[in-house]
Design an enzyme around this catalytic site. Structure first.
Site, mmCIF file in Angstrom:
data_model
loop_
_atom_site.group_PDB
_atom_site.id
_atom_site.type_symbol
_atom_site.label_atom_id
_atom_site.label_comp_id
_atom_site.label_asym_id
_atom_site.label_seq_id
_atom_site.Cartn_x
_atom_site.Cartn_y
_atom_site.Cartn_z
ATOM 1 N N GLY A 8 0.805 -1.207 0.000
ATOM 2 C CA GLY A 8 0.000 0.000 0.000
ATOM 3 C C GLY A 8 0.842 1.262 0.000
ATOM 4 O O GLY A 8 2.072 1.225 -0.116
ATOM 5 N N TYR A 95 -15.794 -0.924 -14.614
ATOM 6 C CA TYR A 95 -14.991 0.233 -14.997
ATOM 7 C C TYR A 95 -14.925 0.343 -16.517
ATOM 8 O O TYR A 95 -14.808 -0.666 -17.218
ATOM 9 C CB TYR A 95 -13.582 0.096 -14.430
ATOM 10 N N ASP A 104 -5.411 -2.735 -5.742
ATOM 11 C CA ASP A 104 -5.839 -3.044 -4.378
ATOM 12 C C ASP A 104 -7.359 -3.062 -4.257
ATOM 13 O O ASP A 104 -7.933 -3.926 -3.589
ATOM 14 C CB ASP A 104 -5.226 -2.058 -3.380
#
Length: 271
Positions: A8, A95, A104
């Site tokens: 991350g 999308y 993620d």
């Protein structure tokens, strides 16, 4: 055994899965970016030798490169880094450009599917450096073969800690606040903490209401991320009030330890 890596913006989480059995780690390893030297000792404690690694990275490119170099030195393989896809593990990606979806967020959606217990939408609120609010809905359209859930999209906005630091950095007299949440704050620290918690909870409630209106039933809401402790009280209270006002069954927000690793484990088992 396959290693699972979630790199991350501020931390790296590492777990593992045995694809043949689905067995998982009991506690993932969490490291700051600058602490990768701790990883070899953790790897040596595993009861099996990893044969591959599957990961996502939204960190600077050097982080993934450093992880690959470490794995090459110890195990002679690099990680396979996934990206957003049109469809995987029973989830269709809505999308416009599937690869543009953060890896993620995509992995988290694949992991969230296993939380489905009834024919209702699922929401994941991830409170990290950025906050993301993403929704999965069941698919009943036979024109989408192999897909059980649709990732409908979601919101991205600054996370609680980023809101705090941006106020402190961008204003002359506002502090890096840390105060209790109140409906009518009476000092600056409390006003900032309450405002940020209200903003985060308000966005969550907005997406919950959107799901309720679109699907005719309330989404089940899950949370994750290091910023959850900052907004938990306000988010739970705000959602519970809305559920009561609308006559919807009380269903508190449920905490998930590592939805990204859960999604990577699903990919490893089903591939």
């Amino acid at each position: 055994m396959m290693l699972l890596i979630d790199a991350g913006n501020t931390r790296i989480k590492i777990g593992w899965v045995k694809p043949d059995t689905g067995e998982r780690e009991t506690q993932a390893l969490a490291l700051e970016h600058g602490a990768l030297e701790q990883l070899p000792a953790w790897l040596q404690q595993l009861d099996d030798r990893p044969r591959a690694a599957l990961g996502v990275s939204v960190a600077q490119p050097g982080v993934a490169a450093s992880l690959d170099a470490l794995l090459q030195r110890h195990y002679a393989f690099a990680a396979r880094w996934i990206q957003g896809e049109p469809q995987a593990a029973g989830v269709r990606n809505a999308y416009d450009m599937p690869a543009q979806l953060g890896a993620d967020r995509w992995a988290s959606m694949l992991g969230l599917v296993q939380r489905a217990t009834r024919d209702t939408p699922l929401m994941l609120a991830s409170f990290g450096t950025a906050t993301t609010l993403d929704t999965l809905s069941p698919i009943h359209d036979t024109a989408m073969p192999g897909a059980r859930f649709l990732f409908e999209g979601g919101l991205i906005f600054p996370g609680p800690a980023l809101m705090l630091s941006s106020l402190a950095a961008g204003t002359a007299r506002l502090p890096q606040a840390n105060g209790p949440i109140a409906a009518y704050p009476t000092h600056t620290h409390q006003a900032i903490s309450s405002g940020i918690a209200a903003a985060q909870a308000g966005a969550l409630l907005r997406q919950w209401r959107e799901g309720l209106e679109r699907h005719g039933c309330a989404p089940a809401v899950f949370s994750t991320g290091g910023g959850w402790t900052i907004v938990e009280e306000e988010a739970q209270r705000t959602l519970a009030r809305a559920q009561a006002d609308l006559g919807v069954p009380q269903d508190p927000i449920q905490w998930l330890r590592a939805p990204v690793l859960d999604g990577l484990a699903r990919l490893a088992v089903e591939s």
